[in-house]
Design a protein around this motif. Structure first.
Motif, short mmCIF file in Angstrom:
data_model
loop_
_atom_site.label_atom_id
_atom_site.label_comp_id
_atom_site.label_asym_id
_atom_site.label_seq_id
_atom_site.Cartn_x
_atom_site.Cartn_y
_atom_site.Cartn_z
N ALA A 29 0.82 -1.22 0.00
CA ALA A 29 0.00 0.00 0.00
C ALA A 29 0.85 1.26 0.00
O ALA A 29 1.93 1.29 0.60
N ASP A 30 0.36 2.28 -0.67
CA ASP A 30 1.05 3.57 -0.78
C ASP A 30 2.42 3.46 -1.44
O ASP A 30 3.32 4.24 -1.16
N ASP A 31 2.61 2.44 -2.28
CA ASP A 31 3.86 2.23 -3.02
C ASP A 31 5.08 2.12 -2.13
O ASP A 31 6.19 2.49 -2.50
N GLN A 32 4.92 1.57 -0.93
CA GLN A 32 6.04 1.35 -0.02
C GLN A 32 6.80 0.10 -0.48
O GLN A 32 6.23 -0.96 -0.65
N VAL A 33 8.11 0.25 -0.69
CA VAL A 33 8.95 -0.86 -1.13
C VAL A 33 9.31 -1.73 0.08
O VAL A 33 9.85 -1.23 1.07
N VAL A 34 9.01 -3.02 0.00
CA VAL A 34 9.32 -3.94 1.10
C VAL A 34 10.38 -4.97 0.73
O VAL A 34 10.89 -5.68 1.59
N TYR A 35 10.72 -5.04 -0.56
CA TYR A 35 11.71 -6.02 -1.02
C TYR A 35 12.28 -5.53 -2.34
O TYR A 35 11.53 -5.11 -3.22
N ALA A 36 13.59 -5.57 -2.47
CA ALA A 36 14.24 -5.16 -3.71
C ALA A 36 15.57 -5.89 -3.84
O ALA A 36 16.53 -5.58 -3.13
N LEU A 37 15.62 -6.88 -4.70
CA LEU A 37 16.84 -7.69 -4.90
C LEU A 37 16.87 -8.26 -6.31
O LEU A 37 15.83 -8.43 -6.95
N ARG A 38 18.07 -8.61 -6.75
CA ARG A 38 18.21 -9.47 -7.91
C ARG A 38 17.95 -10.87 -7.39
O ARG A 38 18.59 -11.32 -6.43
N THR A 39 17.05 -11.57 -8.02
CA THR A 39 16.68 -12.89 -7.53
C THR A 39 16.02 -13.69 -8.63
O THR A 39 15.67 -13.15 -9.67
N ASP A 40 15.86 -14.96 -8.40
CA ASP A 40 15.01 -15.79 -9.23
C ASP A 40 13.68 -15.90 -8.51
O ASP A 40 13.63 -15.87 -7.28
#
Length: 150
Positions: A29-40
């Motif tokens: 919600a509200d465009d809150q980033v909770v995860y950001a990684l290079r991953t499969d």
């Protein structure tokens, strides 16, 4: 017996796929980033009229979070970045719910670039463009069906 052997080496629309994400950006919600990684991510298509599939990130972040999503919609994008740092990359936005039923969005590859460089993504589904981009994304996402490995 021959049919069972053939089934092992052919791809089914319901096969589990592994997608390489560079990066995967998960927002709530509200465009809150909770995860950001290079991953499969492991994507499992679902034969349903309400759900497209289910996906899980295979790499935990520093807090041990491995996000999961029940995918309700998928939009393919091909948008140039406003900055030359990212250039032009295609991507996907998956929308759905997490394990608790809360709405989440997954921005993959170029869609993550676009999210990070734009204030808001206003995308509309266009079936013709989506089919064209899906065919072009085959090389970028590198979908690997589990049945081809077994």
């Amino acid at each position: 017996m021959f049919k069972k052997l053939v089934d092992l080496f052919t791809n089914s629309p319901q096969d589990v796929q592994v997608w390489k994400c560079d990066p995967l950006l998960v927002t709530v919600a509200d465009d809150q980033v909770v995860y950001a990684l290079r991953t499969d991510i492991e994507f499992t298509p679902v034969d349903s009229t309400e759900v497209i599939g289910k996906a899980i990130a295979l790499t935990p972040n520093n807090e041990g979070l491995k996000p999961e999503i029940t995918v309700i919609s998928r939009i393919y994008i091909d948008a140039p970045s406003p900055t030359p740092d990212f250039g032009r990359r295609q991507g996907i936005v998956l929308s759905g719910t997490d394990l608790t039923g809360e709405p989440v969005s997954w921005h993959i590859n170029g869609a993550a670039d676009h999210f990070l460089t734009e204030s808001k993504i206003d995308l509309e589904y266009d079936e013709e463009i989506s089919k064209e981009l899906e065919s072009e994304l085959g090389g970028e996402l590198k979908k690997t069906n589990i049945s081809t490995i077994l």
